[in-house]
Design a protein around this motif. Structure first.
Motif, PDB file in Angstrom:
ATOM      1  N   TYR A  30      -6.261   6.012   3.154  1.00 15.81           N
ATOM      2  CA  TYR A  30      -5.093   5.369   2.548  1.00 15.81           C
ATOM      3  C   TYR A  30      -3.857   5.634   3.388  1.00 15.81           C
ATOM      4  N   ASP A  38       1.907  -0.331   3.320  1.00 14.31           N
ATOM      5  CA  ASP A  38       1.028  -0.167   2.158  1.00 14.31           C
ATOM      6  C   ASP A  38       1.420   1.104   1.412  1.00 14.31           C
ATOM      7  N   TYR A  39       2.086   0.957   0.277  1.00 10.43           N
ATOM      8  CA  TYR A  39       2.450   2.087  -0.573  1.00 10.43           C
ATOM      9  C   TYR A  39       1.552   2.065  -1.803  1.00 10.43           C
ATOM     10  N   VAL A  40       0.980   3.222  -2.136  1.00 14.45           N
ATOM     11  CA  VAL A  40       0.115   3.309  -3.314  1.00 14.45           C
ATOM     12  C   VAL A  40       0.562   4.496  -4.164  1.00 14.45           C
ATOM     13  N   ASP A  93      -3.040   6.464  -8.712  1.00 20.88           N
ATOM     14  CA  ASP A  93      -4.143   5.560  -8.374  1.00 20.88           C
ATOM     15  C   ASP A  93      -5.054   6.187  -7.323  1.00 20.88           C
ATOM     16  N   SER A 145      -3.454  -1.825  -0.926  1.00 19.45           N
ATOM     17  CA  SER A 145      -2.867  -2.732  -1.918  1.00 19.45           C
ATOM     18  C   SER A 145      -3.284  -4.174  -1.693  1.00 19.45           C
ATOM     19  N   THR A 186      -1.545  -6.335  -0.306  1.00 17.01           N
ATOM     20  CA  THR A 186      -0.334  -7.153  -0.161  1.00 17.01           C
ATOM     21  C   THR A 186       0.787  -6.412   0.541  1.00 17.01           C
ATOM     22  N   THR A 197       4.299  -3.697   0.636  1.00 16.27           N
ATOM     23  CA  THR A 197       5.659  -3.693   0.089  1.00 16.27           C
ATOM     24  C   THR A 197       6.619  -3.529   1.259  1.00 16.27           C
ATOM     25  N   ARG A 251      -7.886  -0.210  -8.078  1.00 20.23           N
ATOM     26  CA  ARG A 251      -6.869  -1.258  -8.093  1.00 20.23           C
ATOM     27  C   ARG A 251      -5.505  -0.598  -8.231  1.00 20.23           C
ATOM     28  N   MET A 252      -4.497  -1.362  -7.889  1.00 22.34           N
ATOM     29  CA  MET A 252      -3.126  -0.875  -8.008  1.00 22.34           C
ATOM     30  C   MET A 252      -2.709  -1.005  -9.471  1.00 22.34           C
ATOM     31  N   THR A 257       3.234  -0.438 -10.428  1.00 24.79           N
ATOM     32  CA  THR A 257       4.129  -1.301  -9.664  1.00 24.79           C
ATOM     33  C   THR A 257       5.005  -0.456  -8.737  1.00 24.79           C
TER      34      THR A 257
END
Length: 330
Positions: free
Chosen positions: A173, A223-225, A229, A255, A257, A259, A305-306, A309
Motif C-alpha cells: 500500500y 493513493d491515500y488509504v 481499512d 483506492s 482512483t 486523491t 474496499r475504501m 472518505t
C-alpha cells in the motif's frame, strides 16, 4: 490461536492490533519502542519489548506466548530517510524479516502476513498499478521490502519441499492516514499529514508543489488509504490463513482512483478551522503526476474496499493528533 504483531506499538501496527482484538483474535505485540509507543496498544495486549533483528529474543517471545501466526510490520519505513541510512534500513527490514522467519521455522509456526509497500513499484509508467506491474524500487526502503517479500516466498518454497508448509501473503500500500483507535496517531516527522497538521496548528500555510500537472485540479494525485481499512485487510488475511486458505502472494491495497494533493490540503485546512490559503509553488523534480493502485485482487479475496472518505481520513487524523489537542497516548 495467537498472533504476534511485530512493530505492534507503531502507528499502523497498533491499529492492526486493535482491529485484531476487536475481531476476537488473541494478540501479542513485539516492538523495541524506537518509534512505537506502549500506550498505543490495547491494555489487554502483552508487549514483547525486544528488537525484531534479534532472532533469539523473537523466538523467546513467540515460544512464551504460544504464537501460531505472525503479522510482520516492524520496519524502518521512511523512503527518503532510507537513502541517507541504507545500512540501517537493510538491517531493520531484511535482517528483521530473516529473524522472524528463522524463529518461525524453529517453532514450526506456519502462517505470516507481511506488511509490505507500494514503494516496490518505484515510479511506474502506468495509470493504474496492479500486482503484475513490474517492480523497480527507487530507495533502500523499497528495495529492502521487496527483498523481504522474496525471502518469504523462497522460505515458503523450502518449507513446502521439507513437508512443513508456510502459508503467507504480502500487502502492498501507499500512503496510510487517519486514525480509528483512541489516541493513536501518525507521529512520523516525515509524513504528509503530521507535517501539514503541525504547520496548521502554528497558523502556517502548507505548501503545494506543482499546480500544472495533467490531473483534474493540476496537482499530483496519490493513493491515500485510511489506516482502519489497511488494518481490516490485515485481519481478514490473518483469518483466512487461520482457516487454512492459501492466499495469493501479493495484494495491493489501492483506492483505484486516488486523491489530489490539493484535495488533501484543502480538507486539512477545513478540519483545522484556520483561515489560511496554501502556498502554491513550482514542481519538485521527479514528482510524477499520478500514482494510483488497483485494489481489485484484494477486493475479491480479502473484502478490501475504501470504507472511509477523504474527509474521514482528515477529520480522524486531526482529532487524534496532539497538534490539534487530540488525546495522545504515551
Amino acid at each position: 490461536m495467537t498472533w504476534l504483531v511485530t512493530g505492534g506499538a507503531g502507528y499502523i501496527g497498533a491499529h492492526v492490533a486493535h482491529a485484531m482484538v476487536d475481531a476476537g483474535l488473541d494478540v501479542v505485540a513485539l516492538d523495541n519502542l524506537s518509534s512505537g509507543r506502549r500506550g498505543f496498544l490495547p491494555d489487554t495486549v502483552p508487549l514483547g519489548w525486544v528488537s525484531v533483528t534479534d532472532q533469539d529474543d523473537v523466538r523467546d517471545v513467540m515460544e512464551e506466548n504460544a504464537i501460531t501466526g505472525v503479522v510482520h510490520l516492524a520496519a524502518f519505513k521512511y523512503a527518503g530517510e532510507s537513502v541517507k541510512r541504507p545500512l540501517h534500513t537493510w538491517r531493520q527490514n531484511l535482517d528483521g524479516t530473516l529473524s522472524v522467519l528463522g524463529a518461525m521455522q524453529d517453532l514450526g509456526i506456519d502462517r505470516i502476513v507481511f506488511s509490505s509497500t507500494a514503494a516496490v513499484y518505484g515510479t511506474p509508467d502506468v495509470d493504474l498499478v496492479t500486482e503484475e506491474t513490474p517492480t523497480h524500487p527507487e530507495s533502500p526502503y523499497g528495495s529492502s521490502k521487496l527483498a523481504a517479500e522474496r525471502a518469504i516466498v523462497e522460505q515458503a518454497a523450502a518449507r513446502r519441499s521439507a513437508g512443513a508448509p508456510l502459508r503467507h501473503t504480502a500487502l502492498r500500500y501507499f500512503n496510510v492516514v487517519g486514525s480509528s483507535a483512541p489516541g493513536v496517531y501518525d507521529s512520523s516527522p516525515h509524513n504528509l499529514f503530521p507535517l501539514v497538521m503541525d504547520a496548521l496548528s502554528r497558523g502556517d500555510a502548507p505548501r503545494i508543489f506543482g499546480t500544472d500537472y495533467d490531473t483534474p485540479d493540476g496537482t499530483c494525485v496519490r493513493d491515500y488509504v485510511h489506516v482502519a481499512d489497511v488494518a481490516a485487510a490485515h485481519v481478514v488475511a490473518a483469518q483466512a490463513l487461520d482457516s487454512g486458505e492459501d492466499l495469493r502472494t501479493t495484494y495491493n491495497l489501492g483506492s483505484g482512483t486516488g486523491t489530489s494533493v490539493r484535495e488533501i490540503v484543502d480538507a486539512c485546512i477545513e478540519a483545522a478551522g484556520v483561515d489560511v490559503a496554501p502556498v502554491l509553488t513550482g514542481r519538485r523534480p521527479g514528482d510524477p503526476a499520478r500514482i494510483v493502485a488497483s485494489g481489485r485482487r484484494a477486493s475479491h479475496d480479502l473484502d478490501w474496499r475504501m470504507r472511509h472518505t477523504v474527509r474521514d481520513m482528515v477529520d480522524s487524523a486531526w482529532a487524534a493528533h496532539p497538534a490539534a489537542g487530540g488525546p495522545a497516548r504515551g
